[in-house]
Scaffold this active site. Structure first.
Site: not given
Ligand SMILES: NC(=O)c1ccc[n+]([C@@H]2O[C@H](COP(=O)([O-])OP(=O)(O)OC[C@H]3O[C@@H](n4cnc5c(N)ncnc54)[C@H](O)[C@@H]3O)[C@@H](O)[C@H]2O)c1
Length: 319
Positions: A14, A35-37, A39, A82, A85, A152, A276
């Site tokens: 995202f 890794d598209l897990s 994403g 970024l 998990q 987390y 939760r």
């Molecule tokens: N969305 C929020 O409100 C928020 C708030 C605080 C912090 N964050 C942080 O921002 C960052 C991005 O979050 P997001 O909301 O875009 O989530 P997201 O799940 O959309 O993005 C995380 C991405 O990391 C990839 N990923 C996961 N494990 C991986 C691995 N082992 N190797 C390579 N890629 C891997 C996933 O496929 C995904 O595309 C994260 O670090 C999250 O902790 C997000």
């Protein structure tokens, strides 16, 4: 504009995909790793088409050994880290898996960065790293500290110590951006701030929406374009700092529900379910330090951000 490329981990996620788009629009060469897990390449389809010559995507798990050779080949100056998990509930059920990505995976990123001469890592930290906050001390700033409520939050928090250690030991610069609840286009329902994406998707589909708890819990909702701007600024400023990124405004889950229901013409009442474990009751952050250190402040109002998000979600749902 820097000659060397910028590397983004979690590029297909995202926030990552929004950051990739912004960096390419700014004229940078960008390497995206994911890794598209959780994403999806769908999030990058448009930028791959529009900026084909300046964007490279590598499908790679940050826990595996592929990052160091990639960074040694491409020599980025800045790494935006970024990949993570991001599901609090998954972390509560399986803390070891959470730490394998968020802690050990991050260490692999830091190792690859320092071995390949990266100047700076900008890290996506989270307000979830800090435990529940008495309402009287909200919004919290950089001085606030309380043990994390979820694995987390704990893993995200431990990384801050490593960032400081790597800076001292190897001269690897960092900025850690402590993000509030981010929302906007390309968000799925799994992330921390997923409440907007979940309600928007379900309301547009006419499906029932569940509120966990009584809906009075509050979130600091910050729009993804504003967040991405903070990453861009941090690439060149605020070395060694941990900065809060949010609006300082608190929106209750029920207020958000009502706003989205009004905007989508959704007629149903929410379904209430028990709260939760591991979830923070109230949060909001004071981003004045980011204003001083980065020249950052959020500019998107909740109304504008929700309208843009709904526009994207409607198109994504084919409506
Ligand atoms: N969305 C929020 O409100 C928020 C708030 C605080 C912090 N964050 C942080 O921002 C960052 C991005 O979050 P997001 O909301 O875009 O989530 P997201 O799940 O959309 O993005 C995380 C991405 O990391 C990839 N990923 C996961 N494990 C991986 C691995 N082992 N190797 C390579 N890629 C891997 C996933 O496929 C995904 O595309 C994260 O670090 C999250 O902790 C997000």
């Amino acid at each position: 504009m820097s000659e060397s490329p910028v590397l983004v981990t979690g590029a297909a996620g995202f926030i990552g995909s929004n950051l990739v788009r912004r960096l390419l629009e700014d004229g940078h060469r960008v390497i995206g790793v994911d890794d598209l897990s959780t994403g999806s390449l769908r999030n990058l389809a448009e930028v791959r088409e529009q900026h084909a010559g300046r964007f490279e995507f590598d499908r790679l798990d940050i826990r595996q050994g592929g990052l160091t050779p990639l960074l040694e080949r491409r020599r980025p100056e800045v790494v935006h880290h970024l990949a993570a998990q991001v599901d609090v509930r998954v972390s509560v059920e399986d803390p070891v898996h959470d730490a394998s990505v968020n802690l050990l995976g991050t260490l692999q990123v830091l190792e690859a960065a320092r071995r390949s001469g990266v100047r700076k890592v900008v890290y996506a930290s989270s307000v979830g790293s800090y435990g529940d906050t008495p309402e009287t001390v909200l919004p919290i700033d950089e001085r606030f500290d309380a043990p994390a409520l979820s694995p987390y939050g704990a893993s995200k928090r431990v990384v801050l110590d490593y960032l400081r250690t790597y800076e001292q030991l190897y001269g690897l610069a960092f900025t850690a951006l402590t993000l509030a609840n981010v929302y906007g286009p390309h968000q799925t329902t799994s992330g921390e701030g997923g409440v907007v994406a979940t309600f928007a998707g379900r309301m547009l589909a006419g499906a029932p929406c569940t509120i966990y708890g009584d809906g009075s819990q509050t979130r600091d909702l910050v729009y993804v374009d504003d967040v991405v701007h903070a990453f861009v600024l941090a690439g060149g400023r605020a070395d060694g700092q941990r900065l809060m990124i949010g609006t300082g405004q608190r929106t209750s889950v029920l207020t958000l529900y009502r706003a989205l229901a009004a905007a989508t013409g959704y007629p149903h009442e929410p379904v209430f379910a028990p709260a939760r474990p591991g979830e923070i009751l109230h949060s909001s952050v004071d981003a004045r330090a980011a204003g001083r250190e980065l020249g950052w402040k959020p500019w998107t109002t909740l109304e504008e951000g929700l309208a843009a998000t709904l526009g994207w979600a409607a198109a994504a749902h084919g409506g």
